[in-house]
Design a protein around this motif. Structure first.
Motif, short mmCIF file in Angstrom:
data_model
loop_
_atom_site.label_atom_id
_atom_site.label_comp_id
_atom_site.label_asym_id
_atom_site.label_seq_id
_atom_site.Cartn_x
_atom_site.Cartn_y
_atom_site.Cartn_z
N UNK A 19 3.63 46.60 -9.79
CA UNK A 19 4.22 45.16 -10.09
C UNK A 19 5.26 44.80 -9.08
N UNK A 20 6.08 45.65 -9.10
CA UNK A 20 7.31 45.53 -8.30
C UNK A 20 6.73 45.59 -6.62
N UNK A 21 6.07 46.23 -6.44
CA UNK A 21 5.53 46.24 -4.92
C UNK A 21 4.55 45.06 -4.64
N UNK A 22 3.59 44.53 -5.52
CA UNK A 22 3.03 43.52 -5.42
C UNK A 22 3.77 42.17 -5.17
N UNK A 23 5.03 42.11 -5.99
CA UNK A 23 6.07 41.18 -5.73
C UNK A 23 6.60 41.14 -4.45
N UNK A 24 6.77 42.23 -3.82
CA UNK A 24 7.40 42.27 -2.39
C UNK A 24 6.37 41.95 -1.45
N UNK A 25 5.21 41.95 -1.59
CA UNK A 25 3.97 41.23 -0.82
C UNK A 25 3.82 40.03 -0.88
N UNK A 26 4.06 39.64 -2.05
CA UNK A 26 3.44 38.20 -2.42
C UNK A 26 4.19 37.74 -3.76
N UNK A 82 -5.77 40.78 -3.19
CA UNK A 82 -5.75 42.37 -3.21
C UNK A 82 -5.55 42.71 -4.73
N UNK A 83 -6.44 43.25 -5.12
CA UNK A 83 -6.15 43.74 -6.57
C UNK A 83 -5.75 45.09 -6.45
N UNK A 84 -4.39 45.36 -6.84
CA UNK A 84 -3.81 46.43 -6.73
C UNK A 84 -3.69 47.29 -8.17
N UNK A 85 -4.26 48.61 -8.15
CA UNK A 85 -4.24 49.23 -9.26
C UNK A 85 -3.39 50.48 -9.11
N UNK A 86 -2.77 51.06 -10.37
CA UNK A 86 -2.24 52.28 -10.30
C UNK A 86 -1.71 52.53 -11.82
N UNK A 104 -3.22 40.93 -7.47
CA UNK A 104 -3.14 41.12 -8.85
C UNK A 104 -2.93 42.64 -9.21
N UNK A 105 -1.73 42.82 -9.67
CA UNK A 105 -1.42 44.37 -10.12
C UNK A 105 -1.87 44.52 -11.34
N UNK A 165 -1.91 46.03 4.93
CA UNK A 165 -2.78 45.76 5.93
C UNK A 165 -3.73 44.86 5.48
N UNK A 166 -4.27 44.77 4.49
CA UNK A 166 -5.24 44.01 4.00
C UNK A 166 -4.52 42.60 3.57
N UNK A 167 -3.59 42.72 3.04
CA UNK A 167 -2.83 41.34 2.60
C UNK A 167 -2.58 40.56 4.19
N UNK A 168 -2.11 41.26 5.01
CA UNK A 168 -1.80 40.81 6.32
C UNK A 168 -3.15 40.29 6.94
N UNK A 169 -4.45 40.69 6.56
CA UNK A 169 -5.48 40.12 7.17
C UNK A 169 -5.87 39.00 6.35
N UNK A 170 -5.24 38.51 5.14
CA UNK A 170 -5.61 37.42 4.42
C UNK A 170 -6.64 37.66 3.13
N UNK A 171 -6.67 39.20 2.84
CA UNK A 171 -7.47 39.49 1.65
C UNK A 171 -6.72 39.14 0.26
#
Ligand SMILES: NC(=O)c1ccc[n+]([C@@H]2O[C@H](COP(=O)([O-])OP(=O)(O)OC[C@H]3O[C@@H](n4cnc5c(N)ncnc54)[C@H](O)[C@@H]3O)[C@@H](O)[C@H]2O)c1
Length: 249
Positions: free
Chosen positions: A48-55, A37-41, A62-63, A29-35
């Motif tokens: 990291x795999x997920x972040x690369x599917x998005x971007x 995204x600092x994605x932590x887990x 930033x994973x 949602x946020x990526x689609x809105x142009x944000x």
């Protein structure tokens, strides 16, 4: 169904539990809105795999590895977010664990781990992020219907999530008018977290839900995006129920 995509261009999201079912939907949602995204887990490979599917080039994502039970991880992650994107506009805490245990049989370790991830983690992450949050920013902590109603065989989880609700309200008062703080109370959302419960109880909860179905991760993400958007500019200290009416059933 047509989804509302809020304009988050130039804004930065810091999200915990970003590799999870709801976390991924929030990031979408946020990526689609142009944000940014600092994605932590806790699971760096997965996030990291997920972040690369998005971007694929990680231009706006930033994973990062982040164990929310570690205060030093929270400080590091907040620092990395600022270094890369200059500040934080939206903080969403989605990391969580949901384990079964009756109170009579619950070990100290089970109690402590559930409180550590679901409640301590929210505190550590908020405390680390607040000094770096831009004016007009928003925090959404993911609680649960269990934090309002209680939950059989999940007293530790319910206690932690109830804590998240009142922690968020208290923080809203501390940070007003600079930053809005809300929590959200999902009901049963389709995903791995509730599979055990569904196997044990069948469709009991679905039948008890006025809307007669599980929620989707995207429906939770949509409500969170709304709470972080300018459309929610007069909403703070709220706990928003997104559970198909199960709360009152
Ligand atoms: N799924 C539901 O039905 C439901 C209902 C109410 C509330 N919630 C809450 O929503 C949030 C997201 O749930 P979900 O369905 O996406 O769950 P999920 O299990 O799919 O994702 C949870 C994520 O949290 C991460 N995590 C676990 N321990 C961590 C730690 N110590 N540090 C950092 N990350 C850690 C996991 O790696 C995972 O990626 C949780 O807070 C959960 O309690 C979920």
């Amino acid at each position: 169904m047509k989804r509302t995509i809020y304009d988050f261009s130039g804004k930065t999201l810091l999200l915990t539990g970003a590799a999870g079912t709801i976390g991924q939907a929030i990031a979408h949602r946020f990526y689609a809105g142009g944000a940014n995204c600092v994605l932590t887990d806790f699971d760096l490979d997965a996030v990291t795999r997920f972040a690369r599917t998005l971007d694929p080039d990680l231009t706006r994502t930033l994973p990062l590895k982040h164990d929310v039970t570690e205060p030093t991880d929270a400080d590091r992650v907040a620092g990395e977010a600022v270094k890369r994107f200059g500040g934080i506009d939206a903080l969403v805490t989605s990391a969580g664990i949901y384990r079964d245990a009756l109170v009579e049989e619950m070990t100290d370790a089970q109690w402590q781990q559930t409180i550590a991830v679901n409640l301590d983690g929210v505190f550590y992450t908020c405390r680390a992020a607040i000094p770096h949050m831009n004016d007009g920013g928003a925090i959404v902590n993911i609680a649960s219907i269990a934090g309002h109603r209680g939950s059989h065989a999940h007293a530790h989880y319910a206690a932690a999530k109830g804590g998240v609700v009142v922690f968020s309200r208290s923080l809203a008062v501390e940070l007003a008018p600079r930053i809005r703080v809300n929590s959200i109370a999902p009901g049963l959302v389709d995903g791995p977290m509730v599979q055990n419960l569904l196997q044990l109880t069948g469709d009991k909860f679905i039948q008890a839900t006025p809307l007669k179905r599980l929620g989707t991760a995207d429906e939770i993400a949509g409500a969170i995006a709304f709470l972080c958007s300018d459309d929610a500019s007069f909403i703070t200290a709220e706990s928003l129920h997104v559970n198909g009416g199960l709360y009152i059933a």
